[in-house]
Design a protein around this motif. Structure first.
Motif, mmCIF file in Angstrom:
data_model
loop_
_atom_site.group_PDB
_atom_site.id
_atom_site.type_symbol
_atom_site.label_atom_id
_atom_site.label_comp_id
_atom_site.label_asym_id
_atom_site.label_seq_id
_atom_site.Cartn_x
_atom_site.Cartn_y
_atom_site.Cartn_z
ATOM 1 N N ASP A 185 -14.264 24.265 -46.146
ATOM 2 C CA ASP A 185 -13.915 22.849 -45.980
ATOM 3 C C ASP A 185 -12.508 22.642 -45.430
ATOM 4 O O ASP A 185 -12.284 21.791 -44.561
ATOM 5 C CB ASP A 185 -14.041 22.118 -47.318
ATOM 6 N N LYS B 146 -11.960 20.890 -41.642
ATOM 7 C CA LYS B 146 -11.436 19.520 -41.585
ATOM 8 C C LYS B 146 -10.029 19.487 -40.997
ATOM 9 O O LYS B 146 -9.668 18.539 -40.288
ATOM 10 C CB LYS B 146 -11.480 18.895 -42.975
ATOM 11 N N ASN C 296 -7.590 21.804 -51.515
ATOM 12 C CA ASN C 296 -8.800 21.663 -50.716
ATOM 13 C C ASN C 296 -9.247 20.208 -50.641
ATOM 14 O O ASN C 296 -9.078 19.453 -51.607
ATOM 15 C CB ASN C 296 -9.940 22.483 -51.329
ATOM 16 N N PRO C 297 -9.854 19.802 -49.537
ATOM 17 C CA PRO C 297 -10.473 18.466 -49.491
ATOM 18 C C PRO C 297 -11.707 18.424 -50.381
ATOM 19 O O PRO C 297 -12.262 19.456 -50.753
ATOM 20 C CB PRO C 297 -10.851 18.308 -48.013
ATOM 21 N N HIS C 298 -12.135 17.235 -50.735
ATOM 22 C CA HIS C 298 -13.297 17.074 -51.622
ATOM 23 C C HIS C 298 -14.070 15.833 -51.218
ATOM 24 O O HIS C 298 -13.641 15.065 -50.351
ATOM 25 C CB HIS C 298 -12.836 16.960 -53.083
ATOM 26 N N ASN D 267 -5.845 13.085 -48.784
ATOM 27 C CA ASN D 267 -6.369 13.795 -47.613
ATOM 28 C C ASN D 267 -5.722 15.174 -47.501
ATOM 29 O O ASN D 267 -4.846 15.398 -46.660
ATOM 30 C CB ASN D 267 -6.119 12.998 -46.336
ATOM 31 N N GLU E 264 -6.585 17.915 -46.174
ATOM 32 C CA GLU E 264 -6.668 18.590 -44.883
ATOM 33 C C GLU E 264 -5.578 18.097 -43.928
ATOM 34 O O GLU E 264 -5.060 18.878 -43.115
ATOM 35 C CB GLU E 264 -8.056 18.389 -44.261
#
Length: 406
Positions: A40, A44, A208-210, A389, A391
């Protein structure tokens, strides 16, 4: 340690008038054979950088049919396969010298129509994304031998799996000479330092993004017939995720006779083994539901998360459940205890063994009527730790590192 902020760096719009960065190219290389949560961050971030006007390339150890691959392609980033190179490097039993490097580089389709001198002139920066903390070191060694700057991301480190022999020597070499090293938890960073035997002054933690992009916790599900529903979310991979231990715990009469249902969400190589185990133990209050696209659907109907993991980085599923306002019952591996306060925002077992998972589940069960309030505390706590955010924050860090290199 780095001077780059862990979570509070504010992403900026990249000015295309910056002449020093005009020719900068980002090459994202994923060494993971499968496609999971560790993909991810780089995907992203790559898309964000591309939209800001940078040249972005992507290579992966096998290119599956996946929505993220299509999204990258839609943004003008084609994901190319490097499985031949990975297999080649795996078979080597000695240190790569420059002659072998040039031969192996020819196997990369990315370089097929590129001139290496031109790439160097255009400021090529490689970001190697690892599922563990040493599955991409062979690839890093290639770029090190070519004197190409590279950055390493590690998404997991395991206390029970240590590199040894030649693999450890290569790991020491590529980490010490990386332009920067990113880890998803402080535990993983500290464990990697222990494994290589020295401190990394070029390293920090990144998030990490989610999928739980919501401003506040979800409404707590109704408790029907005094039955509590717990979800176990994660890849069906026993070695790391420990679902086998949880099934053994749930097979006890005390859990079979309580108003408790445990739902497993995810896919993986151990799916059939776990289903066979379910039938063997004749569990009545357990079900498997496969992969689910929208994680919010799970937390609209479940009261808590359980993760009996043996090894982790910082699970995206844990961040998501806290964002949604549900308590988590976890083991003390990876970065779990870095974002959960035991007995306040969740429940932490000291290890992934049968006795400790049984203990922590019992402790959580005795406070089940408090889960709604514990979840609210978790929801407020996690928003202080994870940026909206990640990323974009990570992409900004990459740009800053590249500025410092020029």
């Amino acid at each position: 340690m780095s001077t780059y902020s862990n979570t509070t760096t504010k992403p900026v719009i990249i000015s295309q008038s910056n002449k020093k960065l005009e020719k900068l190219q980002f090459v994202f290389v994923s060494s993971c054979a499968a496609w999971g949560g560790s993909e991810d961050l780089w995907t992203k971030s790559a898309r964000f950088l591309k939209k800001q006007g940078f040249t972005v390339h992507a290579l992966k150890n096998g290119v599956p049919e996946h929505k993220y691959v299509q999204e990258l392609k839609d943004d003008g980033i084609e994901v190319k396969n490097i499985c031949i190179l990975v297999e080649f490097l795996r078979k080597l039993r000695f240190l790569l010298n420059l002659q072998f490097v040039y031969k192996s580089i020819k196997l990369l389709k990315f370089f097929k129509r590129k001139n290496l001198h031109q790439l160097l002139k255009n400021r090529l920066v490689v970001i190697i994304s690892q599922g563990d903390n040493f599955d991409g070191i062979g690839i890093a060694k290639v770029f090190l031998a070519l004197n190409l700057p590279y950055i390493i991301i590690s998404h997991k480190a395991s206390d029970s799996i240590w590199p040894c022999g030649r693999k450890r020597q290569i790991m020491q070499d590529v980490y010490s000479k990386a332009k920067f090293c990113f880890f998803v938890s402080q535990h993983n960073l500290s464990l990697t330092e222990a494994q290589i035997g020295f401190r990394l002054n070029n390293a920090e933690v990144v998030r990490n993004p989610h999928q739980a992009i919501i401003s506040e916790a979800l409404p707590y599900p109704k408790i029907e017939n005094d039955t509590f529903k717990i979800a176990c979310v994660g890849r069906l991979w026993i070695l790391d995720k420990g679902q086998d231990v949880l099934l053994k715990v749930l097979a006890q009469d005390k859990w079979q006779n309580r108003n408790l249902h445990v739902s497993f969400f995810g896919e993986g190589v151990d799916q059939e083994a776990l289903l066979d185990m379910l039938r063997l133990l004749k569990l009545e209050n357990v079900s498997f539901h496969g992969f689910i696209n929208n994680i919010l659907d799970v937390w609209h109907h479940h009261h808590a998360l359980i993760m009996p993991s043996r090894a982790e980085g910082l699970p995206i599923a844990l961040v998501e459940v806290m964002m949604c306002g549900r308590p988590a019952i976890v083991t003390d591996v990876g970065g779990m205890s870095e974002i959960i306060e035991d007995d306040t925002t969740g429940f932490i077992a000291t290890s992934a063994c049968f006795q400790e998972i049984d203990k922590v589940l019992e402790r959580a069960w005795q406070r089940r009527y408090e889960w709604e309030n514990i979840g609210k505390q978790a929801s407020m706590s996690i928003r202080k730790l994870i940026p909206p955010n990640p990323e974009q924050v990570f992409a900004h860090k990459l740009i800053q590192i590249c500025r410092d290199l020029n």
